[in-house]
Design a protein around this motif. Structure first.
Motif, mmCIF file in Angstrom:
data_model
loop_
_atom_site.group_PDB
_atom_site.id
_atom_site.type_symbol
_atom_site.label_atom_id
_atom_site.label_comp_id
_atom_site.label_asym_id
_atom_site.label_seq_id
_atom_site.Cartn_x
_atom_site.Cartn_y
_atom_site.Cartn_z
ATOM 1 N N THR A 281 -0.367 4.688 -0.902
ATOM 2 C CA THR A 281 -1.257 5.699 -0.464
ATOM 3 C C THR A 281 -2.313 4.930 0.508
ATOM 4 O O THR A 281 -2.781 3.980 -0.015
ATOM 5 C CB THR A 281 -1.385 6.835 -1.257
ATOM 6 N N ASP A 282 -3.394 5.973 0.809
ATOM 7 C CA ASP A 282 -4.501 5.486 1.492
ATOM 8 C C ASP A 282 -5.439 4.875 0.503
ATOM 9 O O ASP A 282 -6.223 3.947 0.726
ATOM 10 C CB ASP A 282 -5.297 6.558 2.284
ATOM 11 N N SER A 283 -5.322 4.923 -0.820
ATOM 12 C CA SER A 283 -6.272 4.699 -1.717
ATOM 13 C C SER A 283 -5.844 3.905 -2.834
ATOM 14 O O SER A 283 -6.412 3.434 -3.983
ATOM 15 C CB SER A 283 -6.759 5.813 -2.438
ATOM 16 N N ARG B 100 0.837 -1.209 -0.081
ATOM 17 C CA ARG B 100 0.057 -0.205 0.197
ATOM 18 C C ARG B 100 0.837 1.156 0.131
ATOM 19 O O ARG B 100 1.680 1.517 0.912
ATOM 20 C CB ARG B 100 -0.936 0.026 1.274
#
Length: 483
Positions: A13-15, A11
Motif C-alpha cells: 500500500t502507499d504506507s 510495497r
C-alpha cells in the motif's frame, strides 16, 4: 518453473512496505503457511501471488497464479458497493451477478468454460445462485464464487488464503476432495490457522514469526508425526480466567418486564423475490438461554441474525419483538442496538475507518463504526483492559487498517463484548483466528455466558469450536420450503 523471492522488498500500500528473506517454491511441492495472528501469513501469500510493487530485489514467477483471499473478497465487495453511488449521478446502477464475477476478464466464454462453471458451481453448491447479485450473497457464498472464479482459470499455482473460512462442513469436505483431485495439475500454496485444515498431502510447512519464516518442515506428507513441532508450539496458550468489568454508564437499560423474551419471532419468513430463504419459523430467546444456529451456507442463518439487528428490511414485514419493541412500531435502531453486541463477517467488511485499536474497542460503548464521541476515563481504562485480555495492548494506538485480519477480528470481538450486552450475536466469530487466539476467544465467550448478564447467539461451522454454556440449537434446515 518455480516462484523465487530474492532479497525482496514489496510495497503493498502507499504506507506499507514488507521485506522478505530469500524463498524458493518448487512446482509440485504443495506448501502450507501458518503462524500466529499478525505474523504476516496473508502478506507473504499476497506477495507470492504477485501482489504489490517490487521496490528492491527480485520476484520471479514462472506460470500463471490463481489467488483467493479475504483482501480480494473485500475489494470486490467494496467495488460492487461503490456502484450504489451511481444513483447520485442519475445513473442506474447495474450490480454484477455471481456468474459475471466468475467470468470477469473472459471476453467471450467458450462452451467448455460455461460447462466448467456449472461443474464447479455444483461442487460448491451455488449453481442456483449464479444469476443472483454478488452483493446479495452471504460471506460464505461470495467465498465460493471467488473459488470457482480462480479454479476456472486452471492456474499453475493456486494461492489460497484461509480458503475454508465461511464454508459449511459439507462444502469444506467437497472442496478438500477437489483439491486432492487437482493437486496433480497445479501447485497449491495454502494459508491456514487451524491445524485440522492442514492437508496431509502437502509436503512443506512454513511457520511465520514477525513477518519472516521462523522455521519450516519438509516431509513426504504433513501427517501427525511431521506436525509434532507445530503442536508443541501451539500448546502454549494464554488462559483467560476473568473479564474486565462492565461500565455503569453504557450498560443496556433494564427491560420493562425482567422475565420477558429478548427475541420473539412468530411464523418468520425471509424471501428474495421467488426465492424463499426460510419460512414458518417460530422462535423465542429467553434471557440466559444460549443458542447455536446451524445449517449449510445459504440456509438463512445470517438473514435471521440481521432480522434481529435491524439490518434486514424484512424485519418490518415479520411479527418480530426484540427487547420489548415490536418491530415497525416506531422504535429507533439505537433502542435495539443498545442491547446488542455483534461480531460478523459483514461488520468486519463495513469497519473501514482507520481509527486506533483502542478507539475501535471504545466504539462498542456507542455501537458506532468509528468513534465520534469522547469516551470517559473509565471507558478508556476498560478498553485498555480488554486490549490486555486479547494481548493487543501494545497496538493500542495502531491504526485498525494496519493490523492483520486476525488482529482486526480480535478487536471487533472485544468491541462487541466491551459493554457486556444483553444479547451477544456471534456470526462465525473465529474466522481468521489462529488456534491460540481461537481457544482464548471461546474461553472469553464462555465466561461472558456464565456471568448471567449476557445471552449468546452463536453461528459457527466448526464442530470443535464449542462453547460449553450453549445447550440450545436451531437448525435452519428445518425451515426451508418443502416444495
Amino acid at each position: 518453473m518455480a516462484i523465487t523471492l530474492s532479497d525482496l522488498s514489496v510495497r503493498l500500500t502507499d504506507s506499507f512496505t514488507a521485506d522478505f528473506a530469500p524463498l524458493r517454491l518448487e512446482p509440485g511441492e504443495h506448501t502450507v503457511i501458518t503462524g500466529i495472528n499478525g505474523s504476516g501469513k496473508s502478506i507473504l501469500a499476497a506477495v507470492i501471488a504477485g501482489q504489490g510493487k517490487v521496490v528492491h530485489g527480485e520476484r520471479h514467477i514462472d506460470g500463471t497464479v490463481g489467488w483467493v483471499s479475504i483482501a480480494q473478497q473485500q475489494a470486490i465487495v467494496a467495488a460492487e458497493r461503490r456502484k450504489d453511488d451511481a444513483d447520485i449521478l442519475d445513473i442506474v446502477p447495474t450490480p454484477s451477478c455471481a456468474r459475471e464475477i466468475i467470468l470477469q476478464g473472459i471476453n467471450t466464454p467458450s462452451e467448455k468454460q460455461h460447462s466448467e462453471v456449472q461443474r464447479l458451481s455444483k461442487i460448491f453448491g451455488i449453481q442456483h445462485l449464479l444469476e443472483r447479485d454478488f452483493i446479495a450473497l452471504s460471506s460464505g457464498e461470495t467465498r465460493k464464487v471467488l473459488l470457482v472464479q480462480q479454479l476456472l482459470g486452471k492456474p499453475d499455482w493456486l494461492v489460497l488464503d484461509e480458503p475454508f473460512d465461511g464454508l459449511d462442513a459439507q462444502t469444506a469436505e467437497r472442496f478438500s476432495i477437489l483439491l486432492d483431485d487437482i493437486k496433480q495439475d497445479c501447485t497449491i500454496i495454502m494459508v491456514v490457522n487451524r491445524q485440522s485444515e492442514i492437508p496431509q498431502w502437502a509436503q512443506r510447512l512454513l511457520f511465520l514469526s514477525a513477518g519472516q519464516i521462523g522455521w519450516q518442515i519438509r516431509a513426504r506428507q504433513l501427517n501427525a508425526d511431521a506436525l509434532q513441532p507445530l503442536r508443541q508450539i501451539l500448546h502454549i496458550q494464554q488462559n483467560v480466567t476473568s473479564l474486565p468489568e462492565q461500565d455503569a454508564t453504557s450498560k443496556a437499560p433494564a427491560l420493562s418486564e425482567p422475565n420477558a423474551p429478548l427475541v420473539r419471532l412468530r411464523s418468520g419468513r425471509v424471501a428474495w423475490g421467488d426465492d424463499i430463504i426460510f419460512e414458518k419459523l417460530d422462535w423465542t430467546i429467553m434471557p440466559g438461554e444460549h443458542w447455536q444456529v446451524t445449517g449449510p451456507n445459504g440456509s438463512g442463518k445470517t438473514c435471521l441474525l440481521t432480522l434481529i439487528t435491524g439490518d434486514n428490511p424484512q424485519c418490518y414485514s415479520n411479527d418480530l419483538n426484540v427487547f420489548g419493541f415490536q418491530r415497525g412500531s416506531g422504535e429507533s435502531i439505537w433502542q435495539i442496538k443498545q442491547h446488542l453486541g455483534i461480531v460478523s463477517n459483514s461488520l468486519h467488511l463495513q469497519y473501514r475507518v482507520n481509527c486506533s485499536a483502542i478507539d475501535v474497542v471504545c466504539s462498542g460503548f456507542y455501537d458506532s463504526i468509528g468513534l465520534y464521541q469522547s469516551p470517559t476515563r473509565q471507558q478508556r481504562t476498560l478498553a485498555l483492559q480488554w486490549l490486555e485480555t486479547i494481548a493487543l495492548a501494545s497496538e493500542a494506538h495502531s491504526p485498525f487498517q494496519s493490523l492483520s485480519y486476525g488482529d482486526q477480528r480480535l478487536l471487533l470481538i472485544a468491541r462487541a463484548m466491551v459493554k457486556h450486552p444483553s444479547l451477544l450475536i456471534l456470526d462465525e466469530p473465529c474466522n481468521g483466528l489462529d488456534d491460540i487466539n481461537r481457544h482464548k476467544v471461546l474461553a472469553m465467550m464462555e465466561l461472558l455466558a456464565r456471568s448471567g448478564h449476557t445471552t449468546l447467539l452463536y453461528v459457527n461451522h466448526h464442530s470443535e469450536d464449542t462453547i460449553a454454556s450453549i445447550s440450545r440449537c436451531l437448525d435452519m434446515r428445518d425451515y426451508r420450503p418443502t416444495s
